[in-house]
Design a protein around this motif. Sequence first.
Motif, PDB file in Angstrom:
ATOM      1  N   ILE A  41      24.396 -64.205   4.257  1.00  0.00           N
ATOM      2  CA  ILE A  41      25.247 -64.459   5.419  1.00  0.00           C
ATOM      3  C   ILE A  41      24.404 -64.547   6.688  1.00  0.00           C
ATOM      4  O   ILE A  41      24.653 -65.387   7.563  1.00  0.00           O
ATOM      5  CB  ILE A  41      26.324 -63.361   5.551  1.00  0.00           C
ATOM      6  N   ARG A  42      23.378 -63.700   6.773  1.00  0.00           N
ATOM      7  CA  ARG A  42      22.475 -63.766   7.934  1.00  0.00           C
ATOM      8  C   ARG A  42      21.789 -65.117   8.002  1.00  0.00           C
ATOM      9  O   ARG A  42      21.622 -65.692   9.083  1.00  0.00           O
ATOM     10  CB  ARG A  42      21.442 -62.647   7.854  1.00  0.00           C
ATOM     11  N   GLN A  43      21.398 -65.622   6.861  1.00  0.00           N
ATOM     12  CA  GLN A  43      20.758 -66.940   6.829  1.00  0.00           C
ATOM     13  C   GLN A  43      21.739 -68.022   7.266  1.00  0.00           C
ATOM     14  O   GLN A  43      21.388 -68.934   8.024  1.00  0.00           O
ATOM     15  CB  GLN A  43      20.250 -67.231   5.411  1.00  0.00           C
ATOM     16  N   ALA A  44      22.992 -67.916   6.823  1.00  0.00           N
ATOM     17  CA  ALA A  44      24.014 -68.903   7.203  1.00  0.00           C
ATOM     18  C   ALA A  44      24.307 -68.860   8.696  1.00  0.00           C
ATOM     19  O   ALA A  44      24.688 -69.869   9.297  1.00  0.00           O
ATOM     20  CB  ALA A  44      25.288 -68.652   6.402  1.00  0.00           C
ATOM     21  N   ALA A  45      24.120 -67.692   9.318  1.00  0.00           N
ATOM     22  CA  ALA A  45      24.378 -67.555  10.756  1.00  0.00           C
ATOM     23  C   ALA A  45      23.394 -68.368  11.588  1.00  0.00           C
ATOM     24  O   ALA A  45      23.631 -68.607  12.781  1.00  0.00           O
ATOM     25  CB  ALA A  45      24.315 -66.091  11.170  1.00  0.00           C
ATOM     26  N   ALA A  84      31.903 -63.236   9.650  1.00  0.00           N
ATOM     27  CA  ALA A  84      31.750 -62.370   8.477  1.00  0.00           C
ATOM     28  C   ALA A  84      30.902 -61.143   8.806  1.00  0.00           C
ATOM     29  O   ALA A  84      31.252 -60.011   8.442  1.00  0.00           O
ATOM     30  CB  ALA A  84      31.125 -63.157   7.331  1.00  0.00           C
ATOM     31  N   LEU A  85      29.797 -61.343   9.506  1.00  0.00           N
ATOM     32  CA  LEU A  85      28.938 -60.217   9.879  1.00  0.00           C
ATOM     33  C   LEU A  85      29.663 -59.261  10.816  1.00  0.00           C
ATOM     34  O   LEU A  85      29.491 -58.038  10.741  1.00  0.00           O
ATOM     35  CB  LEU A  85      27.653 -60.740  10.539  1.00  0.00           C
ATOM     36  N   ARG A  86      30.473 -59.828  11.698  1.00  0.00           N
ATOM     37  CA  ARG A  86      31.251 -58.989  12.609  1.00  0.00           C
ATOM     38  C   ARG A  86      32.228 -58.119  11.831  1.00  0.00           C
ATOM     39  O   ARG A  86      32.351 -56.919  12.081  1.00  0.00           O
ATOM     40  CB  ARG A  86      32.006 -59.874  13.607  1.00  0.00           C
ATOM     41  N   TRP A  87      32.933 -58.723  10.866  1.00  0.00           N
ATOM     42  CA  TRP A  87      33.899 -57.961  10.078  1.00  0.00           C
ATOM     43  C   TRP A  87      33.227 -56.888   9.233  1.00  0.00           C
ATOM     44  O   TRP A  87      33.781 -55.821   9.015  1.00  0.00           O
ATOM     45  CB  TRP A  87      34.689 -58.900   9.169  1.00  0.00           C
TER      46      TRP A  87
END
Length: 521
Positions: free
Chosen positions: A117-121, A135-138
């Motif tokens: 997910i970090r990579q997708a950000a 997603a990272l926030r949630w």
Amino acid sequence: MRKATSFFVAIVLIAACAEKKPTTREYWDDLLASDKRSDAFAKIAVLKDKAQIDAAMKALGGVVSRYPAQVAGVMERLAMYDADVAKGLRACLTTTAAPQCLRGLGAMRAVEAVPEIRQAARATDAFIRSAAVTALRWMRAKDAVETLGEVALDRVMTPRATPGPQRPSGEMAVREAVLGLGEIGDPRAIPTLLKAIWSEVWTSVFPEARVALVSFGDVAVNAIVAAVDGKDAALAKWAKEWKVSEEYFPAKAILVLGDLGGKVATEKLMALARSDSGYQQVFAIQALGNLAPAEAGPVLVEIAKKSTTAEVLQAALTALPRLNYPPAIDFCLKAMGDKKAPGLKRLFAGLAVSIAGDERHAAAVGPIARAAAAEAKARAAVAAAKKTPDAHAEAGEARDLSEAFQTVEARLTAAKGCAALDCWIAKVRDANPRIRDLAAYKVARLATAAERDKAAAAIAPLLSDKEHGVRRAALYAVTRLGAKSALPALENVIRSERGTEFKVLIPEYQLAIARIGRAQG
């Protein structure tokens, strides 16, 4: 013979299906394999029974590779973790369903997916980037702080590809990242949030940064004071590199001190309010109005008496009625009736009296208000007749003054015989919006600790009032009351009004929620 056999087999199958229950995986497998698959996904998304949810999760794990977007949507609604579903959603992050899968993983808090997910950000696609940040926030994962910090300070925000309020963009990702940093609650994020306050390329994220900083309490207070005093060398260096105005930096962070409160914040705000520091002085006065410490009354009156700067004067006279400082009303009454005073001073002094005054002041205010209104109306007519370049502005100012004093008189007339809390609660439903907003201020001021929830319940309908000024008064009132019972009403407005003409107020509702949460510990 063949017909009899076929009939017998059909009867057996029907009987077998009839025995399947929502608490078995087979029941959901059959539904998801049927032509009513869409209805099955919708049905699973609203399940409440644990046994049924467990069975449905097993079935979803079996179809996630074929229908990742639909399964992700269900998981976003249920916000429950399932290892098989999480594995399937991770596998779909390279497909066109990636945005939905990212949100699904975030809602599930599938921490094993944080690296992906970090990579997708960091993706260039706005949809994927925005979904990953959400997603990272949630997930509130502390190892996502660095990534969210990078997004929060993204100076090259992706512009909208096409017009329309529903299109994700770099701007949306930045806002989500800022809010996420506050919700994760890692103090390492504070320097980033202070920088985000002044990172205004496409649009301001100050409201979101303000909400985020409130959650850090005294740690944020100390960081802001250090920045204001020039003791944060790293932040000062950053501001110089990015050519942030020395006058403007770090003025806006001062407002957050009013949200945070406490002895250190109050003392710093009082010192800044007494200084002649341009934006910093104005924002310090505004912050004192939000914080409303009793000791600020004499300071703000003195500022209002001496100041000749319109911004400082307006800030002081707007803050004064929010403080419980009776001498402020006497000063404002005098300023309101001073024909030699600037129109702006008389206008805001009058509005201050109309909010902080009561029926005892109505007798004094009535003649002043009527005379001032008539005078302003006459000035407007004279100015309009001049037909000079300045005539239009002069006429407008005169009309504004006239209308303001009419509001003053109407408010104080409404205050006659209305000193008790229940009387003002009844006026919350008044047809005149200027009485409704006054009622919000009065209810917040009069309610005792025992009456806090009762007062908040009365003000709650005003949070969605059609009048902008009434909504702002209601926001101030519920924040001052600090009643947790007001949180559902605030959250409901955020959900129902997003994307409408009131979208501009959404961060202020979020700020009210943050401040109430902090007040309640």
